[in-house]
Design a protein around this motif. Structure first.
Motif, PDB file in Angstrom:
ATOM      1  N   GLU A 145      -1.258   4.789   6.765  1.00  0.00           N
ATOM      2  CA  GLU A 145      -2.139   3.766   7.329  1.00  0.00           C
ATOM      3  C   GLU A 145      -3.586   4.120   7.015  1.00  0.00           C
ATOM      4  N   VAL A 169      -1.381  -0.706   5.366  1.00  0.00           N
ATOM      5  CA  VAL A 169      -0.235   0.191   5.513  1.00  0.00           C
ATOM      6  C   VAL A 169       0.552   0.139   4.214  1.00  0.00           C
ATOM      7  N   ALA A 184       2.910  -3.527  13.904  1.00  0.00           N
ATOM      8  CA  ALA A 184       2.694  -2.396  14.805  1.00  0.00           C
ATOM      9  C   ALA A 184       3.198  -2.711  16.205  1.00  0.00           C
ATOM     10  N   TYR A 213      11.729   3.616  16.289  1.00  0.00           N
ATOM     11  CA  TYR A 213      10.319   3.927  16.510  1.00  0.00           C
ATOM     12  C   TYR A 213      10.120   5.439  16.405  1.00  0.00           C
ATOM     13  N   HIS A 247       1.031   8.705  19.731  1.00  0.00           N
ATOM     14  CA  HIS A 247       1.035   7.391  19.105  1.00  0.00           C
ATOM     15  C   HIS A 247       2.440   7.090  18.591  1.00  0.00           C
ATOM     16  N   ARG A 249       4.935   4.550  15.857  1.00  0.00           N
ATOM     17  CA  ARG A 249       5.048   3.673  14.695  1.00  0.00           C
ATOM     18  C   ARG A 249       6.467   3.110  14.614  1.00  0.00           C
ATOM     19  N   ARG A 251       9.715   1.512  12.497  1.00  0.00           N
ATOM     20  CA  ARG A 251      10.286   1.747  11.176  1.00  0.00           C
ATOM     21  C   ARG A 251      11.402   0.749  10.917  1.00  0.00           C
ATOM     22  N   LEU A 257       7.084   2.233   7.468  1.00  0.00           N
ATOM     23  CA  LEU A 257       6.502   2.496   8.780  1.00  0.00           C
ATOM     24  C   LEU A 257       5.349   1.528   9.041  1.00  0.00           C
ATOM     25  N   SER A 258       5.220   1.123  10.284  1.00  0.00           N
ATOM     26  CA  SER A 258       4.144   0.211  10.672  1.00  0.00           C
ATOM     27  C   SER A 258       2.847   0.976  10.884  1.00  0.00           C
ATOM     28  N   ALA A 259       1.770   0.232  11.152  1.00  0.00           N
ATOM     29  CA  ALA A 259       0.562   0.845  11.691  1.00  0.00           C
ATOM     30  C   ALA A 259       0.877   1.396  13.079  1.00  0.00           C
ATOM     31  N   SER A 260       0.010   2.262  13.573  1.00  0.00           N
ATOM     32  CA  SER A 260       0.277   2.951  14.834  1.00  0.00           C
ATOM     33  C   SER A 260      -0.168   2.148  16.041  1.00  0.00           C
TER      34      SER A 260
END
Length: 383
Positions: A145, A169, A184, A213, A247, A249, A251, A257-260
């Motif tokens: 990210e 991302v 996210a 996650y 934090h 993320r 998946r 993986l997403s943004a946090s």
């Protein structure tokens, strides 16, 4: 024409007839036309009318009023910020950015600088470009990210405010059935019970489907440790006797993986019963102030017993200040929230030592100083 006057003139050709109109009282009501003699200069144009009693009607053409072309201001002020920053063509290792050119200030715009940071990392990268409005960054890592901003600079070294920021991302793969990371998670919260905390968050969405996650612990500097991968939207984490940052993320099935979401901060109550001594002290000084502007310095003191290798200072202005440029630190600003990061030459603050950076900015309603600071996520004393 630019930089001069525009003037129109008319000339008489020799073949034209000179026409003289005289009052009837003078010529017995006879109108005479006299051809121009060959090889002689054409008659001059009258620039005044005969006396009023002569009875000759006369109307002179209006004299054009010279107009000045626009003059560019030479008052020293920077370019306007670039606008409409957007990211396209994101791959595992690159992103293409586009933006709308800045409006020039006093001086000619000669180029743009791209600054970007990786989430939960204290390094700031900068790429300097010529006078362009698109660029491709090829130094990214997969499933990571990043945040990008762009500033303009002129031929006198003045820099604009930052553009809007863009979060990117990167996918885990450039081929295959799914190259789109999930959205996210949102609403990450931590509820402490003794020496543990329950983390909860709202579910993410994905173009194919979210499979789980990742829950991370962040050290406040640049290391994130994976604690668990869960399928639900909650997880209980242990809490060491210190400040804790977490934090999360999302998946998908191929590992995108997403943004946090986060981080959230939890401090353990109990033993120790009071927070440990603050490892830093910050002195904010307004060096000069005038209507609409200010110059300030910020000194970061390391009051701990070990050196600080890499630092990120965060604070919130109490007024409506906007930083226009800074020195000895890289900065980002979102609303009143400012994050300043070390330069290469002042990365390390020895135990008992300090470093100072400065800023110039503008304000409208209030230039009240910040009331609190955090250094690498830890609260600092002030003064």
């Amino acid at each position: 024409m630019v930089g001069g006057l525009s003037k129109h003139t008319r000339r008489l050709l020799p073949a034209l007839l000179a026409v003289v109109a005289l009052p009837a009282a003078v010529m017995g009501a006879v109108l005479v036309t006299i051809p121009a003699a060959a090889g002689t200069a054409p008659p001059a144009l009258l620039d005044t009318c005969p006396p009023v009693p002569s009875g000759v009607g006369c109307t002179l053409p209006a004299t054009p009023t010279p107009t000045s072309s626009p003059t560019l201001s030479t008052t020293p002020f920077p370019p306007g910020p670039p606008t409409n920053l957007a990211a396209t063509a994101v791959t595992t290792g690159s992103v293409t950015l586009t933006w709308t050119a800045s409006v020039r200030g006093c001086c000619t715009i000669v180029g743009y600088d791209i600054q970007y940071t990786q989430a939960f990392n204290d390094i700031v990268w900068q790429v300097s470009l010529g006078n362009v409005t698109t660029a491709t960054i090829n130094t990214l890592t997969r499933a990571s990210e990043y945040r990008f901003v762009v500033t303009a600079r002129d031929d006198q070294g003045r820099r604009s405010n930052q553009s809007n920021s863009v979060r990117v991302v990167t996918p885990v793969t450039d081929t295959g059935p799914d190259t789109v990371p999930p959205q996210a998670p949102t609403d990450l919260t931590a509820t402490q019970t003794g020496a543990s905390a329950l983390l909860t968050w709202s579910p993410s969405t994905d173009n194919v489907g979210v499979t789980g996650y990742n829950v991370y612990r962040f050290d406040g500097l640049y290391i994130s440790t994976l604690l668990a991968t869960v399928t639900g939207t909650s997880y209980t984490v242990p809490l060491p006797a210190t400040y804790n940052f977490f934090h999360v993320r999302a998946r998908d099935a191929v590992g995108n993986l997403s943004a946090s979401a986060g981080p959230v901060t939890v401090y353990v109550t109990g033993t120790p019963s009071t927070p440990p001594p603050r490892p830093c002290r910050v002195t904010y000084t307004t060096q000069s102030q005038w209507t609409g502007g200010f110059v300030a310095s910020v000194t970061v003191h390391n009051t701990g017993t070990t050196a600080i290798d890499g630092w990120t200072l965060a604070f919130t202005f109490a007024g409506d200040q906007r930083i226009t440029n800074a020195w000895n630190a890289a900065y980002t600003q979102s609303g009143a929230v400012v994050t300043a990061r070390n330069a290469d030459w002042n990365r390390v603050i020895p135990a008992g030592g300090s470093t100072t950076f400065g800023m110039q900015g503008s304000w409208t309603a209030s230039n009240a100083p910040p009331a609190a600071f955090t250094l690498n996520g830890a609260a600092c004393a002030t003064g």
